[in-house]
Design a protein around this motif. Sequence first.
Motif, mmCIF file in Angstrom:
data_model
loop_
_atom_site.group_PDB
_atom_site.id
_atom_site.type_symbol
_atom_site.label_atom_id
_atom_site.label_comp_id
_atom_site.label_asym_id
_atom_site.label_seq_id
_atom_site.Cartn_x
_atom_site.Cartn_y
_atom_site.Cartn_z
ATOM 1 N N GLN A 1 21.253 30.788 16.797
ATOM 2 C CA GLN A 1 22.159 30.191 17.777
ATOM 3 C C GLN A 1 23.616 30.553 17.489
ATOM 4 O O GLN A 1 24.416 30.711 18.400
ATOM 5 N N CYS B 1 24.986 31.775 21.177
ATOM 6 C CA CYS B 1 25.554 30.730 22.034
ATOM 7 C C CYS B 1 27.009 31.034 22.372
ATOM 8 O O CYS B 1 27.757 31.535 21.519
ATOM 9 N N GLU C 1 26.610 25.889 19.684
ATOM 10 C CA GLU C 1 25.323 25.207 19.766
ATOM 11 C C GLU C 1 24.893 25.147 21.226
ATOM 12 O O GLU C 1 25.681 24.766 22.093
ATOM 13 N N PRO D 1 19.340 28.542 23.806
ATOM 14 C CA PRO D 1 19.501 29.980 24.097
ATOM 15 C C PRO D 1 18.986 30.342 25.482
ATOM 16 O O PRO D 1 17.963 29.837 25.940
#
Length: 419
Positions: A260, A264, A278, A281
């Motif tokens: 991530q 992200c 965070e 995905p």
Amino acid sequence: EVDLEERLGELDLRSDSDVLPPTDSTPEILKRALSGLSARWKNWWIRGILTLAMISVFFLIIYLGSFMLMLLVLSIQVKCYHEIITIGYRVYHSYDLPWFRSLSWYFLLCVNYFFYGETVADYFATFVQRREQLQFLIRYHRFISFALYLTGFCMFVLSLVKKHYRLQFYMFAWTHVTLLITVTQSHLVIQNLFEGMIWFLVPISSVICNDITAYIFGFFFGRTPLIKLSPKKTWEGFIGGFFSTVVFGFIFSYFLAQHQYFVCPVEYNSETNRFVTECEPSELFQIKKYSVPPLLQAVLGWETVNMYPFQMHSIALSTFASLIGPFGGFFASGFKRAFKIKDFADTIPGHGGIMDRFDCQYLMATFVHVYITSFIRGPNPSKLLKQLLILQPEQQLIVYKTLKSHLVEKGILQPSLRG
């Protein structure tokens, strides 16, 4: 009146040292350690050791997070700008142009103020909303930016001196082209970073990989010259770099897509005053099964393969980095030849200046930005919500009623919720 073309012609007759004296910035300890080697192998070891050192520092900055990467991009931008402007200053130093250096740096500040202000308004809207002093700056940001630039423009006009008009306008254009190359491109790098660190790391790493592998293949196998602008570049290095870069990008993308932290979008959390990465995905970073083309099935022995969709995009990025990206280096080579200099500076032993290492990166940054906006980016609810939150309450109510009416007409909301 001094004829600029005549002076430029005189420059062509000067030696390299007359234009920009070459210097050797290699540390003494490294010189002594490599003293027994030929010049060719000495350069190989110097470039190799410094390359490993720069890659190590780069990985450390990645570990420190997105904010440090942004500072790195800004630092590189300023240094590249300095190197290009310094060439102009040294070449025409005898003219003693009034305010040239001061105005060059002033325009750099103006352009950075505009671009970074746009970024703050776009990505940190909720943070700005909580601070009244910033609200004024953001609300009138473009007017303030224009006023600052206009001040510099008027200062330039006032600095015009008889007999140097043409040269002063030439240097004015030099400054603005340099701003276009460095500041706007570095701004696109940061825009790519906000889409997810993977969009920053894969393109940059692909260019680095291509530069290294093309050098290695050219060093050991190079025989056929590639382009007159860069006599040391060979077809063997160019082709070897291409295949190596595509393979590297494909494998490197597979590694990054699993985390991530890399996939992200980079967002600012106003509650913790930190950048966060965070999210859930997107489909680009979720394993999917693909059918192997019949021609490759016989070779690989596989009918299907599991991989991330982003890996397909990495092939496009790596291909550009290895086939088109080098033209940024060729362009820089032509620029240096025009002014009879070997490197933009001597910042990095064996490599030259910072601009010598990032001449291909700027071209890559533009391609990645265009690629994202053309094939990847869709509506961003998170960004839209941030923009709605900074509206006045009555404006938010209008948006709410309009959206509610639209959803009821589409049948998404139940009629019973119309009250």
